[in-house]
Design a protein around this motif. Structure first.
Motif, PDB file in Angstrom:
ATOM      1  N   ARG A  92      34.749  30.317  34.816  1.00 45.98           N
ATOM      2  CA  ARG A  92      35.280  30.894  36.048  1.00 45.98           C
ATOM      3  C   ARG A  92      36.288  29.910  36.643  1.00 45.98           C
ATOM      4  O   ARG A  92      36.117  28.694  36.519  1.00 45.98           O
ATOM      5  N   LEU A  93      37.333  30.428  37.299  1.00 46.68           N
ATOM      6  CA  LEU A  93      38.125  29.541  38.133  1.00 46.68           C
ATOM      7  C   LEU A  93      37.218  28.991  39.221  1.00 46.68           C
ATOM      8  O   LEU A  93      36.252  29.647  39.638  1.00 46.68           O
ATOM      9  N   ARG A  94      37.518  27.797  39.698  1.00 44.26           N
ATOM     10  CA  ARG A  94      36.745  27.236  40.793  1.00 44.26           C
ATOM     11  C   ARG A  94      37.039  28.017  42.070  1.00 44.26           C
ATOM     12  O   ARG A  94      38.135  28.571  42.237  1.00 44.26           O
ATOM     13  N   ARG A  95      36.103  28.029  42.975  1.00 46.13           N
ATOM     14  CA  ARG A  95      36.306  28.773  44.228  1.00 46.13           C
ATOM     15  C   ARG A  95      37.565  28.283  44.944  1.00 46.13           C
ATOM     16  O   ARG A  95      38.357  29.069  45.475  1.00 46.13           O
ATOM     17  N   ALA A 114      40.340  36.519  47.229  1.00 42.79           N
ATOM     18  CA  ALA A 114      39.444  35.373  47.272  1.00 42.79           C
ATOM     19  C   ALA A 114      38.517  35.364  46.066  1.00 42.79           C
ATOM     20  O   ALA A 114      38.356  36.383  45.382  1.00 42.79           O
ATOM     21  N   TYR A 115      37.892  34.222  45.840  1.00 43.26           N
ATOM     22  CA  TYR A 115      36.913  34.123  44.762  1.00 43.26           C
ATOM     23  C   TYR A 115      35.838  35.191  44.906  1.00 43.26           C
ATOM     24  O   TYR A 115      35.412  35.802  43.915  1.00 43.26           O
ATOM     25  N   GLU A 116      35.414  35.437  46.129  1.00 43.54           N
ATOM     26  CA  GLU A 116      34.350  36.403  46.380  1.00 43.54           C
ATOM     27  C   GLU A 116      34.728  37.808  45.924  1.00 43.54           C
ATOM     28  O   GLU A 116      33.851  38.604  45.562  1.00 43.54           O
ATOM     29  N   ASP A 117      36.026  38.128  45.937  1.00 51.70           N
ATOM     30  CA  ASP A 117      36.475  39.442  45.469  1.00 51.70           C
ATOM     31  C   ASP A 117      36.275  39.599  43.965  1.00 51.70           C
ATOM     32  O   ASP A 117      36.054  40.705  43.463  1.00 51.70           O
ATOM     33  N   LEU A 118      36.369  38.504  43.258  1.00 50.11           N
ATOM     34  CA  LEU A 118      36.278  38.553  41.797  1.00 50.11           C
ATOM     35  C   LEU A 118      34.873  38.202  41.289  1.00 50.11           C
ATOM     36  O   LEU A 118      34.542  38.498  40.130  1.00 50.11           O
ATOM     37  N   GLU A 119      34.051  37.598  42.132  1.00 52.10           N
ATOM     38  CA  GLU A 119      32.747  37.112  41.672  1.00 52.10           C
ATOM     39  C   GLU A 119      31.892  38.172  40.987  1.00 52.10           C
ATOM     40  O   GLU A 119      31.336  37.916  39.904  1.00 52.10           O
ATOM     41  N   PRO A 120      31.734  39.374  41.541  1.00 51.53           N
ATOM     42  CA  PRO A 120      30.906  40.368  40.832  1.00 51.53           C
ATOM     43  C   PRO A 120      31.435  40.690  39.436  1.00 51.53           C
ATOM     44  O   PRO A 120      30.649  40.983  38.516  1.00 51.53           O
ATOM     45  N   TYR A 121      32.731  40.614  39.277  1.00 49.68           N
ATOM     46  CA  TYR A 121      33.333  40.919  37.975  1.00 49.68           C
ATOM     47  C   TYR A 121      33.200  39.736  37.017  1.00 49.68           C
ATOM     48  O   TYR A 121      33.092  39.935  35.793  1.00 49.68           O
ATOM     49  N   TYR A 122      33.204  38.518  37.543  1.00 61.17           N
ATOM     50  CA  TYR A 122      32.877  37.369  36.699  1.00 61.17           C
ATOM     51  C   TYR A 122      31.479  37.539  36.107  1.00 61.17           C
ATOM     52  O   TYR A 122      31.246  37.280  34.920  1.00 61.17           O
ATOM     53  N   ALA A 497      45.310  27.036  37.731  1.00 67.59           N
ATOM     54  CA  ALA A 497      44.083  26.248  37.801  1.00 67.59           C
ATOM     55  C   ALA A 497      44.063  25.280  36.605  1.00 67.59           C
ATOM     56  O   ALA A 497      45.101  24.973  36.037  1.00 67.59           O
ATOM     57  N   ALA A 498      42.876  24.787  36.212  1.00 67.65           N
ATOM     58  CA  ALA A 498      42.836  23.823  35.113  1.00 67.65           C
ATOM     59  C   ALA A 498      41.685  24.099  34.159  1.00 67.65           C
ATOM     60  O   ALA A 498      41.180  23.185  33.515  1.00 67.65           O
ATOM     61  N   VAL A 499      41.283  25.366  34.084  1.00 68.15           N
ATOM     62  CA  VAL A 499      40.302  25.781  33.080  1.00 68.15           C
ATOM     63  C   VAL A 499      40.864  26.961  32.310  1.00 68.15           C
ATOM     64  O   VAL A 499      41.824  27.609  32.754  1.00 68.15           O
ATOM     65  N   ASN A 500      40.257  27.242  31.183  1.00 70.23           N
ATOM     66  CA  ASN A 500      40.739  28.324  30.321  1.00 70.23           C
ATOM     67  C   ASN A 500      40.833  29.635  31.099  1.00 70.23           C
ATOM     68  O   ASN A 500      39.921  29.984  31.849  1.00 70.23           O
TER      69      ASN A 500
END
Length: 521
Positions: A92-95, A114-122, A497-500
């Motif tokens: 996941r991208l960091r928050r 925001a991260y929270e918008d994508l969290e359920p889909y992560y 960001a800095a992750v895959n």
């Protein structure tokens, strides 16, 4: 007369393949177009000479760099896209990555969601792609609504020793979240066998969670889904008003075919998606489709990536190496206030792989010997969106990739951090500290920067946002200027960001899938 569908998806990678899977149960007529074919299942899938040295599965097309020199991209056109060859590291991208972040080299802009918008889909993406991991051990881990669906992939002894060393030094190493179909409790029946050719290779036994195996094949179990392979999309034509895509022009088996759909989704990868929109320029869209803002093709990002080999007198017998990561310096340190990035591993290198990268040979070592005695690190730092780092087309319509690296001081600092940590490893029981002598005065680190042609982490060329003047897509990944055009690959990223990027592409495809389900009702 064009064949007509409810939805047409162009591309079968992390974005397009996932979206096809998400929409398949709707019963709507779905056309999936892929310029490649299925990767043939053959022994060469696991042969490093064929895959890395000969580039058997790479595209043979050529691009140009900003100076007009030929560029042979390390990319793959197959069902499943580049996920067929990825290392299945699904972060996941960091928050914090969704907000504005100040870097040494400039500012990483905030996302319009925001991260929270994508969290359920992560969470859904991790379940769909069989991700193995453990929450709470990565100090930068964002909050999650569910645990990983599978336990972390265990470390082999040499990697476990390094993890223990890093923990002793006050760091917080953790297991890489991996999308593999591995059951370590039942190895006899486990689809994944922990082979040495996962990273960068197609999986011969279909045990890697790539988009073909996990999504496309399952989507095709629905009779309403049609996949056409060998289908290169030349351009998208629009209505006279320019407000909707009315025709998809395809070249297949040397013949031009046309298709139409109520909704058209582009998912060719950040470089090829931008090129497709630029090729689709018309009287209504003179600078390229959906490009009134002139951002299509701009802000290309692919990370500042390096491979570092640490040599020791003792061999490294690890087979499945890519299990350990470190994010302690992701957002900086007491000594350096700016983000540095992410440290993890590549799959275990061998002599043939090293020949493909042509590293400098350390005194007294052969490539084969180096490979047997190396720990092979992957370092990623964030590159920043620059409008002059871009995809364009030359007079012949070929892709031109212009890119100048930035934020490099942060990457240099990250490299120095790794070197420092490696010098503090536990004393070897065979050679004592002399086992790692090369990490001191006679430094045997071999740094190999990933070249421009390495486009595995491509993103950012058709960014989404709330302002049509500075973005091509809205927050739902629909083109501002068209009513039926969406983009669901890594193009939509406003920052890298800095992750895959793969898991974020998958999660966003699931998010857009929910939005399209509502539209298609």
């Amino acid at each position: 007369m064009s064949a007509r569908y409810d939805v047409a998806i162009i591309g079968t990678g992390a974005g397009g393949g996932t979206l096809a899977y998400a929409l398949a149960p709707t019963g709507k007529r779905i056309l999936v177009l892929e310029r490649g074919d299925y990767v043939p299942r053959e022994k060469d899938n696991w042969d490093t000479r064929a895959v890395n040295l000969e580039g058997k599965y790479n595209t043979k097309e050529t691009w140009r760099d900003r100076d007009g020199n030929e560029l042979h991209p390390h990319t793959n056109y197959w069902v499943g896209g580049n996920t067929k060859f990825y290392g299945a590291a699904l972060f996941r991208l960091r928050r914090e990555d969704f907000g504005e972040i100040k870097h040494w080299g400039g500012v990483s802009p905030a996302w319009p969601i925001a991260y929270e918008d994508l969290e359920p889909y992560y969470t859904r993406a991790e379940q769909l792609y069989h991700v193995h991991g453990r929450r709470g051990v990565d100090p930068t881990d964002p909050p999650a609504s569910a645990p990983y669906p599978h336990p972390p992939v265990s470390h082999e002894p040499r990697i476990q020793q390094l993890a223990d060393d890093w923990a002793r030094l006050g760091c917080r190493p953790f297991h890489v979240p991996l999308g593999v179909m591995l059951d370590e409790a039942n190895p006899r029946t486990s689809p994944c066998i922990r082979c040495a050719t996962c990273d960068g290779h197609p999986c011969l036994v279909y045990a890697k969670s790539d988009a073909q195996v996990v999504c496309v094949d399952r989507a095709l179990e629905h009779s309403n889904v049609t996949l056409l392979t060998g289908a290169y999309v030349k351009r998208l034509d629009t209505s006279p008003s320019g407000r909707e895509v009315t025709q998809i022009v395809v070249e297949r088996n040397g013949v031009t075919e046309t298709y139409a759909a109520d909704v058209v989704v582009v998912a060719c990868g950040a470089i090829n998606s931008a090129a497709l929109l630029l090729r689709s320029a018309s009287a209504s869209h003179r600078r390229g489709l959906a490009n009134g803002s002139d951002v299509v093709g701009r802000h290309y990002m692919g990370h500042v990536n390096s491979v570092l080999m640490a040599l020791s007198k003792c061999p490294n017998p690890t087979v499945f190496q890519k299990t350990l990561a470190l994010n302690d310096f992701y957002f900086g340190s007491k000594e350096w206030e700016y983000p540095m990035g992410h440290i993890s591993f590549v799959g275990k290198l061998d002599g043939d792989t090293l020949r493909a990268g042509a590293p400098a040979i350390a005194p007294g070592w052969t490539l084969e010997l180096m490979a047997r005695h190396s720990l092979d690190f992957w370092l990623t730092s964030e590159d920043l969106p620059d409008p002059e780092n871009r995809v364009t087309l030359d007079r012949e319509g070929k892709i031109v990739l212009s890119y100048r690296p930035n934020n490099e001081e942060s990457h240099r600092r990250l490299t120095e951090r790794l070197k420092s940590l490696m010098k503090q490893q536990t004393r070897c029981s065979v050679h004592g500290h002399e086992c790692h002598e090369g990490l001191f005065a006679r430094n045997l680190f071999l740094g190999q920067r990933i070249p421009l042609a390495g486009v595995a982490h491509q993103n950012g060329t058709i960014r989404f946002g709330r302002d049509p003047k500075t973005s091509a897509l809205d927050v739902n990944c629909k083109a501002h200027e068209l009513d039926n055009l969406y983009v669901v690959d890594g193009s939509f990223f406003p920052s890298s960001a800095a992750v895959n990027p793969a898991l974020t592409i998958v999660a966003n495809a699931l998010r857009v899938g929910d939005l399209l389900k509502e539209r298609l009702r």
